[in-house]
Design a protein around this motif. Sequence first.
Motif, PDB file in Angstrom:
ATOM      1  N   ARG A 142      34.792  37.606  31.514  1.00  0.00           N
ATOM      2  CA  ARG A 142      36.044  36.960  31.872  1.00  0.00           C
ATOM      3  C   ARG A 142      36.118  36.814  33.393  1.00  0.00           C
ATOM      4  O   ARG A 142      35.878  37.778  34.126  1.00  0.00           O
ATOM      5  CB  ARG A 142      37.233  37.757  31.358  1.00  0.00           C
ATOM      6  CG  ARG A 142      37.325  37.792  29.833  1.00  0.00           C
ATOM      7  CD  ARG A 142      38.639  38.404  29.389  1.00  0.00           C
ATOM      8  NE  ARG A 142      38.784  39.797  29.863  1.00  0.00           N
ATOM      9  CZ  ARG A 142      39.937  40.450  29.881  1.00  0.00           C
ATOM     10  NH1 ARG A 142      41.054  39.844  29.474  1.00  0.00           N
ATOM     11  NH2 ARG A 142      39.989  41.697  30.302  1.00  0.00           N
ATOM     12  N   VAL A 143      36.487  35.589  33.839  1.00  0.00           N
ATOM     13  CA  VAL A 143      36.483  35.267  35.268  1.00  0.00           C
ATOM     14  C   VAL A 143      37.819  34.621  35.620  1.00  0.00           C
ATOM     15  O   VAL A 143      38.386  33.847  34.832  1.00  0.00           O
ATOM     16  CB  VAL A 143      35.315  34.320  35.620  1.00  0.00           C
ATOM     17  CG1 VAL A 143      35.364  33.927  37.095  1.00  0.00           C
ATOM     18  CG2 VAL A 143      33.987  34.967  35.293  1.00  0.00           C
ATOM     19  N   VAL A 144      38.326  34.953  36.817  1.00  0.00           N
ATOM     20  CA  VAL A 144      39.541  34.323  37.329  1.00  0.00           C
ATOM     21  C   VAL A 144      39.180  32.925  37.831  1.00  0.00           C
ATOM     22  O   VAL A 144      38.344  32.779  38.729  1.00  0.00           O
ATOM     23  CB  VAL A 144      40.154  35.160  38.466  1.00  0.00           C
ATOM     24  CG1 VAL A 144      41.393  34.455  39.025  1.00  0.00           C
ATOM     25  CG2 VAL A 144      40.520  36.547  37.970  1.00  0.00           C
ATOM     26  N   LEU A 145      39.814  31.900  37.261  1.00  0.00           N
ATOM     27  CA  LEU A 145      39.499  30.523  37.615  1.00  0.00           C
ATOM     28  C   LEU A 145      40.463  29.950  38.648  1.00  0.00           C
ATOM     29  O   LEU A 145      40.076  29.110  39.464  1.00  0.00           O
ATOM     30  CB  LEU A 145      39.502  29.631  36.367  1.00  0.00           C
ATOM     31  CG  LEU A 145      38.497  30.007  35.269  1.00  0.00           C
ATOM     32  CD1 LEU A 145      38.533  28.959  34.173  1.00  0.00           C
ATOM     33  CD2 LEU A 145      37.101  30.155  35.823  1.00  0.00           C
ATOM     34  N   SER A 146      41.718  30.368  38.633  1.00  0.00           N
ATOM     35  CA  SER A 146      42.690  29.873  39.614  1.00  0.00           C
ATOM     36  C   SER A 146      43.586  31.022  40.035  1.00  0.00           C
ATOM     37  O   SER A 146      43.784  31.984  39.287  1.00  0.00           O
ATOM     38  CB  SER A 146      43.528  28.729  39.026  1.00  0.00           C
ATOM     39  OG  SER A 146      44.298  29.190  37.928  1.00  0.00           O
ATOM     40  N   GLY A 147      44.124  30.905  41.247  1.00  0.00           N
ATOM     41  CA  GLY A 147      44.940  31.976  41.796  1.00  0.00           C
ATOM     42  C   GLY A 147      44.124  33.104  42.371  1.00  0.00           C
ATOM     43  O   GLY A 147      44.595  34.244  42.443  1.00  0.00           O
ATOM     44  N   VAL A 148      42.899  32.818  42.790  1.00  0.00           N
ATOM     45  CA  VAL A 148      42.007  33.865  43.297  1.00  0.00           C
ATOM     46  C   VAL A 148      42.566  34.498  44.572  1.00  0.00           C
ATOM     47  O   VAL A 148      42.231  35.636  44.907  1.00  0.00           O
ATOM     48  CB  VAL A 148      40.594  33.299  43.549  1.00  0.00           C
ATOM     49  CG1 VAL A 148      39.950  32.881  42.253  1.00  0.00           C
ATOM     50  CG2 VAL A 148      40.656  32.110  44.518  1.00  0.00           C
ATOM     51  N   GLU A 149      43.414  33.751  45.298  1.00  0.00           N
ATOM     52  CA  GLU A 149      43.958  34.310  46.544  1.00  0.00           C
ATOM     53  C   GLU A 149      44.933  35.456  46.277  1.00  0.00           C
ATOM     54  O   GLU A 149      45.247  36.238  47.182  1.00  0.00           O
ATOM     55  CB  GLU A 149      44.655  33.206  47.343  1.00  0.00           C
ATOM     56  CG  GLU A 149      45.913  32.646  46.718  1.00  0.00           C
ATOM     57  CD  GLU A 149      45.633  31.610  45.632  1.00  0.00           C
ATOM     58  OE1 GLU A 149      46.594  31.143  45.009  1.00  0.00           O
ATOM     59  OE2 GLU A 149      44.443  31.283  45.430  1.00  0.00           O
ATOM     60  N   LYS A 150      45.414  35.600  45.023  1.00  0.00           N
ATOM     61  CA  LYS A 150      46.337  36.681  44.686  1.00  0.00           C
ATOM     62  C   LYS A 150      45.624  37.968  44.299  1.00  0.00           C
ATOM     63  O   LYS A 150      46.250  39.037  44.283  1.00  0.00           O
ATOM     64  CB  LYS A 150      47.250  36.252  43.529  1.00  0.00           C
ATOM     65  CG  LYS A 150      48.053  34.988  43.768  1.00  0.00           C
ATOM     66  CD  LYS A 150      48.872  34.653  42.536  1.00  0.00           C
ATOM     67  CE  LYS A 150      49.662  33.365  42.729  1.00  0.00           C
ATOM     68  NZ  LYS A 150      50.446  33.019  41.509  1.00  0.00           N
ATOM     69  N   VAL A 151      44.356  37.879  43.967  1.00  0.00           N
ATOM     70  CA  VAL A 151      43.633  39.006  43.383  1.00  0.00           C
ATOM     71  C   VAL A 151      43.060  39.877  44.477  1.00  0.00           C
ATOM     72  O   VAL A 151      42.609  39.397  45.523  1.00  0.00           O
ATOM     73  CB  VAL A 151      42.510  38.504  42.449  1.00  0.00           C
ATOM     74  CG1 VAL A 151      41.846  39.667  41.742  1.00  0.00           C
ATOM     75  CG2 VAL A 151      43.086  37.524  41.424  1.00  0.00           C
ATOM     76  N   SER A 152      43.057  41.187  44.237  1.00  0.00           N
ATOM     77  CA  SER A 152      42.435  42.165  45.128  1.00  0.00           C
ATOM     78  C   SER A 152      41.587  43.121  44.305  1.00  0.00           C
ATOM     79  O   SER A 152      41.755  43.219  43.082  1.00  0.00           O
ATOM     80  CB  SER A 152      43.491  42.904  45.936  1.00  0.00           C
ATOM     81  OG  SER A 152      44.379  43.590  45.083  1.00  0.00           O
ATOM     82  N   GLU A 153      40.715  43.831  44.941  1.00  0.00           N
ATOM     83  CA  GLU A 153      39.814  44.754  44.261  1.00  0.00           C
ATOM     84  C   GLU A 153      40.612  45.836  43.555  1.00  0.00           C
ATOM     85  O   GLU A 153      41.475  46.502  44.149  1.00  0.00           O
ATOM     86  CB  GLU A 153      38.853  45.381  45.262  1.00  0.00           C
ATOM     87  CG  GLU A 153      37.859  46.348  44.663  1.00  0.00           C
ATOM     88  CD  GLU A 153      36.848  45.667  43.738  1.00  0.00           C
ATOM     89  OE1 GLU A 153      36.289  46.351  42.871  1.00  0.00           O
ATOM     90  OE2 GLU A 153      36.616  44.449  43.921  1.00  0.00           O
ATOM     91  N   GLY A 154      40.356  46.023  42.251  1.00  0.00           N
ATOM     92  CA  GLY A 154      41.010  47.051  41.461  1.00  0.00           C
ATOM     93  C   GLY A 154      42.362  46.661  40.935  1.00  0.00           C
ATOM     94  O   GLY A 154      43.028  47.469  40.265  1.00  0.00           O
ATOM     95  N   ALA A 155      42.829  45.443  41.203  1.00  0.00           N
ATOM     96  CA  ALA A 155      44.134  45.024  40.727  1.00  0.00           C
ATOM     97  C   ALA A 155      44.113  44.817  39.212  1.00  0.00           C
ATOM     98  O   ALA A 155      43.082  44.469  38.626  1.00  0.00           O
ATOM     99  CB  ALA A 155      44.589  43.757  41.447  1.00  0.00           C
ATOM    100  N   LYS A 156      45.287  45.052  38.582  1.00  0.00           N
ATOM    101  CA  LYS A 156      45.401  44.826  37.157  1.00  0.00           C
ATOM    102  C   LYS A 156      45.946  43.418  36.910  1.00  0.00           C
ATOM    103  O   LYS A 156      46.979  43.039  37.457  1.00  0.00           O
ATOM    104  CB  LYS A 156      46.338  45.856  36.551  1.00  0.00           C
ATOM    105  CG  LYS A 156      46.382  45.777  35.020  1.00  0.00           C
ATOM    106  CD  LYS A 156      47.186  46.915  34.443  1.00  0.00           C
ATOM    107  CE  LYS A 156      47.181  46.871  32.908  1.00  0.00           C
ATOM    108  NZ  LYS A 156      47.960  47.967  32.335  1.00  0.00           N
ATOM    109  N   VAL A 157      45.218  42.665  36.105  1.00  0.00           N
ATOM    110  CA  VAL A 157      45.560  41.264  35.863  1.00  0.00           C
ATOM    111  C   VAL A 157      46.338  41.179  34.563  1.00  0.00           C
ATOM    112  O   VAL A 157      45.893  41.668  33.517  1.00  0.00           O
ATOM    113  CB  VAL A 157      44.295  40.393  35.800  1.00  0.00           C
ATOM    114  CG1 VAL A 157      44.670  38.938  35.503  1.00  0.00           C
ATOM    115  CG2 VAL A 157      43.516  40.486  37.098  1.00  0.00           C
ATOM    116  N   GLU A 158      47.502  40.585  34.637  1.00  0.00           N
ATOM    117  CA  GLU A 158      48.322  40.369  33.432  1.00  0.00           C
ATOM    118  C   GLU A 158      48.573  38.894  33.227  1.00  0.00           C
ATOM    119  O   GLU A 158      48.675  38.130  34.179  1.00  0.00           O
ATOM    120  CB  GLU A 158      49.667  41.101  33.578  1.00  0.00           C
ATOM    121  CG  GLU A 158      49.534  42.593  33.558  1.00  0.00           C
ATOM    122  CD  GLU A 158      50.896  43.282  33.572  1.00  0.00           C
ATOM    123  OE1 GLU A 158      51.900  42.552  33.722  1.00  0.00           O
ATOM    124  OE2 GLU A 158      50.948  44.503  33.446  1.00  0.00           O
TER     125      GLU A 158
END
Length: 371
Positions: free
Chosen positions: A355-371
């Motif tokens: 599973r890969v983040v396709l959009s909104g990558v600027e919001k993601v940080s290392e170890g963050a929980k994605v909902e």
Amino acid sequence: MTRSLLLLAVPLWLPLLAGCGEKGHEAGRGGNPPAPVVTGVQVEVVKAVAVPDLAEVVGTVRARTSAVVLARIPGTVTLLKVREGERVRKGQLLARLDAQETGAAGAAAAAGSDEAQRALDEAEARKRLADVTFERYQRLYREQAITRQEFDTKQTEREVAAQGVARALARYRQAREGARAASRMADYARIVAPLSGVVTAKQVDQGSTVFPGQPLMTIDDQGSYLLELALPESLAARAKAGTPVQVTLDALKATFSARIAEIVPAADPQSRTFVAKVPLDRQGVTTGMFGRAAIGLGSGANAILLPERAVVEHGALTSVWVVEQGNIARMRLVKTGKAVGGKVEIVSGLADGERVVLSGVEKVSEGAKVE
């Protein structure tokens, strides 16, 4: 005595150190901040697909119709009415040359034509007189009022007058054509636009001396443009008229589909390439722009394709955000390949089914929980 006191002091300090260690450990476990939660991002499971086998070639944009205006007579530029980038219409005066020799020759030719016209009129008048005299002498000869010698003389004079008219007519035609040619040469002093378009180059300035065959300016028809691609010999046999291509114009930041219209059958002996012409139907295109085209050569091996927005570049490192077990985001270094239709080929670093983040990558940080 001193040695005994030291031995007694150590056991007294040990419980205190142990107690401090336990308190510090408990504070550490309770003081870690919780993992940040990220929402509003697009996560998808990637799958390997068949990637088209593309060959990228470069080229230059040129006008479909372009005219180089040349000087036809020697002279000096006394009037220059256009500049680079200015639009002109067909027949518009662009410049004027001062060619005194040509003007003098035209005036002389016109005077010669007038003189030949007067000589022709005189010859025709003599022939009319000879015709009338011959008819009169012919009646007298029938009445036997004159001799045969006198009749033959008037008949010969009539024939000579007719030949004189023919010679005068030939000289007049020659003089008229000479005057027409001289007039045409004089007209060459007026430089007019051969077509409607825009002036893309100007090689002379007012006051410059020009010679026959010297380029003065270039006019491009802005109605249509072509991207002329340099096809290597290895692709010339595989590409043909009608082959679809993906064109990218960096100056316009535009990528669109097109087709090859024609391929010049002769190769450039210097670069060993063939010219493929791709029609362009885009606003803002101008001559000389750099362009690239991806030519499809069939299907290649399977690979993972990601949108360009999903790939993060930090200097020389390229990475993507992978959502692992527990919806925890982890940065993954990847190796990219060629670009295919707005997507980037991932050569290594990702596996099918992740599973890969396709959009909104600027919001993601290392170890963050994605909902």
